[in-house]
Design a protein around this motif. Structure first.
Motif, PDB file in Angstrom:
ATOM      1  N   LEU A  67       0.864  -1.170   0.000  1.00  0.00           N
ATOM      2  CA  LEU A  67       0.000   0.000   0.000  1.00  0.00           C
ATOM      3  C   LEU A  67       0.904   1.224   0.000  1.00  0.00           C
ATOM      4  O   LEU A  67       1.861   1.299   0.788  1.00  0.00           O
ATOM      5  CB  LEU A  67      -0.894   0.003   1.243  1.00  0.00           C
ATOM      6  CG  LEU A  67      -1.888   1.145   1.373  1.00  0.00           C
ATOM      7  CD1 LEU A  67      -2.904   1.096   0.237  1.00  0.00           C
ATOM      8  CD2 LEU A  67      -2.580   1.068   2.715  1.00  0.00           C
ATOM      9  N   GLY A  68       0.629   2.161  -0.889  1.00  0.00           N
ATOM     10  CA  GLY A  68       1.486   3.334  -0.985  1.00  0.00           C
ATOM     11  C   GLY A  68       0.736   4.584  -1.361  1.00  0.00           C
ATOM     12  O   GLY A  68      -0.449   4.539  -1.732  1.00  0.00           O
ATOM     13  N   TYR A  69       1.419   5.698  -1.256  1.00  0.00           N
ATOM     14  CA  TYR A  69       0.860   6.992  -1.634  1.00  0.00           C
ATOM     15  C   TYR A  69       1.960   7.831  -2.266  1.00  0.00           C
ATOM     16  O   TYR A  69       3.088   7.882  -1.753  1.00  0.00           O
ATOM     17  CB  TYR A  69       0.291   7.714  -0.415  1.00  0.00           C
ATOM     18  CG  TYR A  69      -0.270   9.078  -0.738  1.00  0.00           C
ATOM     19  CD1 TYR A  69      -1.452   9.212  -1.458  1.00  0.00           C
ATOM     20  CD2 TYR A  69       0.402  10.229  -0.352  1.00  0.00           C
ATOM     21  CE1 TYR A  69      -1.958  10.457  -1.766  1.00  0.00           C
ATOM     22  CE2 TYR A  69      -0.095  11.485  -0.658  1.00  0.00           C
ATOM     23  CZ  TYR A  69      -1.272  11.590  -1.357  1.00  0.00           C
ATOM     24  OH  TYR A  69      -1.775  12.819  -1.679  1.00  0.00           O
ATOM     25  N   ILE A  70       1.642   8.483  -3.377  1.00  0.00           N
ATOM     26  CA  ILE A  70       2.554   9.408  -4.061  1.00  0.00           C
ATOM     27  C   ILE A  70       1.868  10.767  -4.111  1.00  0.00           C
ATOM     28  O   ILE A  70       0.712  10.860  -4.532  1.00  0.00           O
ATOM     29  CB  ILE A  70       2.865   8.923  -5.496  1.00  0.00           C
ATOM     30  CG1 ILE A  70       3.524   7.552  -5.475  1.00  0.00           C
ATOM     31  CG2 ILE A  70       3.747   9.935  -6.221  1.00  0.00           C
ATOM     32  CD1 ILE A  70       3.673   6.920  -6.850  1.00  0.00           C
ATOM     33  N   HIS A  71       2.578  11.804  -3.679  1.00  0.00           N
ATOM     34  CA  HIS A  71       2.016  13.153  -3.652  1.00  0.00           C
ATOM     35  C   HIS A  71       2.873  14.078  -4.511  1.00  0.00           C
ATOM     36  O   HIS A  71       4.082  14.191  -4.288  1.00  0.00           O
ATOM     37  CB  HIS A  71       1.972  13.681  -2.215  1.00  0.00           C
ATOM     38  CG  HIS A  71       1.334  15.019  -2.101  1.00  0.00           C
ATOM     39  ND1 HIS A  71      -0.034  15.174  -2.071  1.00  0.00           N
ATOM     40  CD2 HIS A  71       1.878  16.256  -2.029  1.00  0.00           C
ATOM     41  CE1 HIS A  71      -0.308  16.467  -1.970  1.00  0.00           C
ATOM     42  NE2 HIS A  71       0.837  17.133  -1.948  1.00  0.00           N
ATOM     43  N   SER A  72       2.259  14.741  -5.470  1.00  0.00           N
ATOM     44  CA  SER A  72       2.972  15.681  -6.338  1.00  0.00           C
ATOM     45  C   SER A  72       3.127  17.019  -5.636  1.00  0.00           C
ATOM     46  O   SER A  72       2.141  17.667  -5.278  1.00  0.00           O
ATOM     47  CB  SER A  72       2.214  15.880  -7.656  1.00  0.00           C
ATOM     48  OG  SER A  72       2.191  14.691  -8.383  1.00  0.00           O
ATOM     49  N   LEU A  88       6.604  13.318  -3.353  1.00  0.00           N
ATOM     50  CA  LEU A  88       6.871  12.673  -2.072  1.00  0.00           C
ATOM     51  C   LEU A  88       6.190  11.316  -2.132  1.00  0.00           C
ATOM     52  O   LEU A  88       5.111  11.192  -2.713  1.00  0.00           O
ATOM     53  CB  LEU A  88       6.291  13.489  -0.920  1.00  0.00           C
ATOM     54  CG  LEU A  88       6.715  14.952  -0.818  1.00  0.00           C
ATOM     55  CD1 LEU A  88       5.950  15.644   0.307  1.00  0.00           C
ATOM     56  CD2 LEU A  88       8.213  15.049  -0.591  1.00  0.00           C
ATOM     57  N   HIS A  89       6.798  10.322  -1.540  1.00  0.00           N
ATOM     58  CA  HIS A  89       6.158   9.004  -1.581  1.00  0.00           C
ATOM     59  C   HIS A  89       6.378   8.253  -0.284  1.00  0.00           C
ATOM     60  O   HIS A  89       7.339   8.484   0.451  1.00  0.00           O
ATOM     61  CB  HIS A  89       6.661   8.176  -2.767  1.00  0.00           C
ATOM     62  CG  HIS A  89       8.141   8.008  -2.812  1.00  0.00           C
ATOM     63  ND1 HIS A  89       8.807   7.009  -2.156  1.00  0.00           N
ATOM     64  CD2 HIS A  89       9.095   8.748  -3.427  1.00  0.00           C
ATOM     65  CE1 HIS A  89      10.100   7.111  -2.385  1.00  0.00           C
ATOM     66  NE2 HIS A  89      10.316   8.163  -3.143  1.00  0.00           N
ATOM     67  N   THR A  90       5.447   7.369   0.009  1.00  0.00           N
ATOM     68  CA  THR A  90       5.548   6.495   1.160  1.00  0.00           C
ATOM     69  C   THR A  90       4.865   5.177   0.817  1.00  0.00           C
ATOM     70  O   THR A  90       3.954   5.152  -0.017  1.00  0.00           O
ATOM     71  CB  THR A  90       4.927   7.132   2.423  1.00  0.00           C
ATOM     72  OG1 THR A  90       5.166   6.271   3.537  1.00  0.00           O
ATOM     73  CG2 THR A  90       3.436   7.358   2.256  1.00  0.00           C
ATOM     74  N   SER A  91       5.321   4.103   1.418  1.00  0.00           N
ATOM     75  CA  SER A  91       4.677   2.812   1.182  1.00  0.00           C
ATOM     76  C   SER A  91       4.929   1.869   2.347  1.00  0.00           C
ATOM     77  O   SER A  91       5.870   2.043   3.127  1.00  0.00           O
ATOM     78  CB  SER A  91       5.154   2.176  -0.124  1.00  0.00           C
ATOM     79  OG  SER A  91       6.504   1.829  -0.043  1.00  0.00           O
ATOM     80  N   TYR A  92       4.047   0.907   2.440  1.00  0.00           N
ATOM     81  CA  TYR A  92       4.144  -0.136   3.459  1.00  0.00           C
ATOM     82  C   TYR A  92       3.944  -1.464   2.745  1.00  0.00           C
ATOM     83  O   TYR A  92       3.040  -1.604   1.903  1.00  0.00           O
ATOM     84  CB  TYR A  92       3.055   0.055   4.514  1.00  0.00           C
ATOM     85  CG  TYR A  92       2.981  -1.088   5.503  1.00  0.00           C
ATOM     86  CD1 TYR A  92       3.889  -1.185   6.548  1.00  0.00           C
ATOM     87  CD2 TYR A  92       2.024  -2.073   5.377  1.00  0.00           C
ATOM     88  CE1 TYR A  92       3.838  -2.238   7.452  1.00  0.00           C
ATOM     89  CE2 TYR A  92       1.966  -3.126   6.281  1.00  0.00           C
ATOM     90  CZ  TYR A  92       2.862  -3.198   7.314  1.00  0.00           C
ATOM     91  OH  TYR A  92       2.812  -4.238   8.201  1.00  0.00           O
ATOM     92  N   GLY A  93       4.780  -2.423   3.052  1.00  0.00           N
ATOM     93  CA  GLY A  93       4.665  -3.734   2.434  1.00  0.00           C
ATOM     94  C   GLY A  93       4.724  -4.831   3.478  1.00  0.00           C
ATOM     95  O   GLY A  93       5.376  -4.688   4.518  1.00  0.00           O
ATOM     96  N   TYR A  94       4.027  -5.907   3.190  1.00  0.00           N
ATOM     97  CA  TYR A  94       4.002  -7.053   4.093  1.00  0.00           C
ATOM     98  C   TYR A  94       4.134  -8.319   3.261  1.00  0.00           C
ATOM     99  O   TYR A  94       3.487  -8.454   2.228  1.00  0.00           O
ATOM    100  CB  TYR A  94       2.688  -7.073   4.879  1.00  0.00           C
ATOM    101  CG  TYR A  94       2.518  -8.302   5.733  1.00  0.00           C
ATOM    102  CD1 TYR A  94       3.315  -8.524   6.855  1.00  0.00           C
ATOM    103  CD2 TYR A  94       1.550  -9.250   5.421  1.00  0.00           C
ATOM    104  CE1 TYR A  94       3.160  -9.648   7.636  1.00  0.00           C
ATOM    105  CE2 TYR A  94       1.388 -10.382   6.203  1.00  0.00           C
ATOM    106  CZ  TYR A  94       2.185 -10.577   7.317  1.00  0.00           C
ATOM    107  OH  TYR A  94       2.039 -11.696   8.078  1.00  0.00           O
ATOM    108  N   VAL A 128       9.763   6.035   3.152  1.00  0.00           N
ATOM    109  CA  VAL A 128       9.358   7.380   2.747  1.00  0.00           C
ATOM    110  C   VAL A 128      10.474   7.931   1.874  1.00  0.00           C
ATOM    111  O   VAL A 128      11.643   7.540   2.017  1.00  0.00           O
ATOM    112  CB  VAL A 128       9.104   8.325   3.943  1.00  0.00           C
ATOM    113  CG1 VAL A 128       7.917   7.878   4.751  1.00  0.00           C
ATOM    114  CG2 VAL A 128      10.333   8.432   4.818  1.00  0.00           C
ATOM    115  N   GLY A 129      10.134   8.814   0.959  1.00  0.00           N
ATOM    116  CA  GLY A 129      11.163   9.362   0.089  1.00  0.00           C
ATOM    117  C   GLY A 129      10.695  10.564  -0.694  1.00  0.00           C
ATOM    118  O   GLY A 129       9.532  10.935  -0.684  1.00  0.00           O
TER     119      GLY A 129
END
Length: 119
Positions: free
Chosen positions: A67-72, A79-85, A113-114
């Protein structure tokens, strides 16, 4: 792989087959199937995916969830963030884990995050 655009929602799918040499003794076939979705939200985009990996001898099966999110921020910066399992289903899937999580039914988690800037 393929994508299909349902208006604002984009569906992603992929399938892969890998043949691995197991030390010259034999080979193993790994099959990966992925289904994902991306949904625009304001100035960003939510991403989600599920991957199932299996092999022909049944020892390295695993499921991966992301699950992730990218913000322009601008035209060239995001900016981006994600979580993985990852959840292993067989003892041989320990190669996909982090640390000592090597038993069937265990798993690993990752968070990131990045910032991305293109020149």
């Amino acid at each position: 792989g393929a994508t299909y655009n349902f208006g604002p929602v984009m569906l992603h799918g992929a399938y892969g087959l890998t043949e691995a040499d197991r030390g010259g003794i034999d080979t193993a076939d790994f099959k990966d199937a992925m289904v994902g979705v991306s949904v625009p939200v304001g100035a960003g985009k939510i991403l989600a995916s599920v991957v199932h990996r299996s092999d022909d001898i049944g020892t390295a099966d695993a499921n991966f969830y992301g699950l992730g999110y990218i913000h322009s921020v601008s035209k060239r910066t995001t900016l981006h963030t994600s979580y993985g399992y990852m959840k292993s289903r067989g003892a041989g899937s320990r190669g996909y884990t982090v640390g000592s999580a090597i038993e069937a039914g265990t798993g690993s988690r990752a968070f990131e995050v990045g910032v991305r800037h293109t020149f």
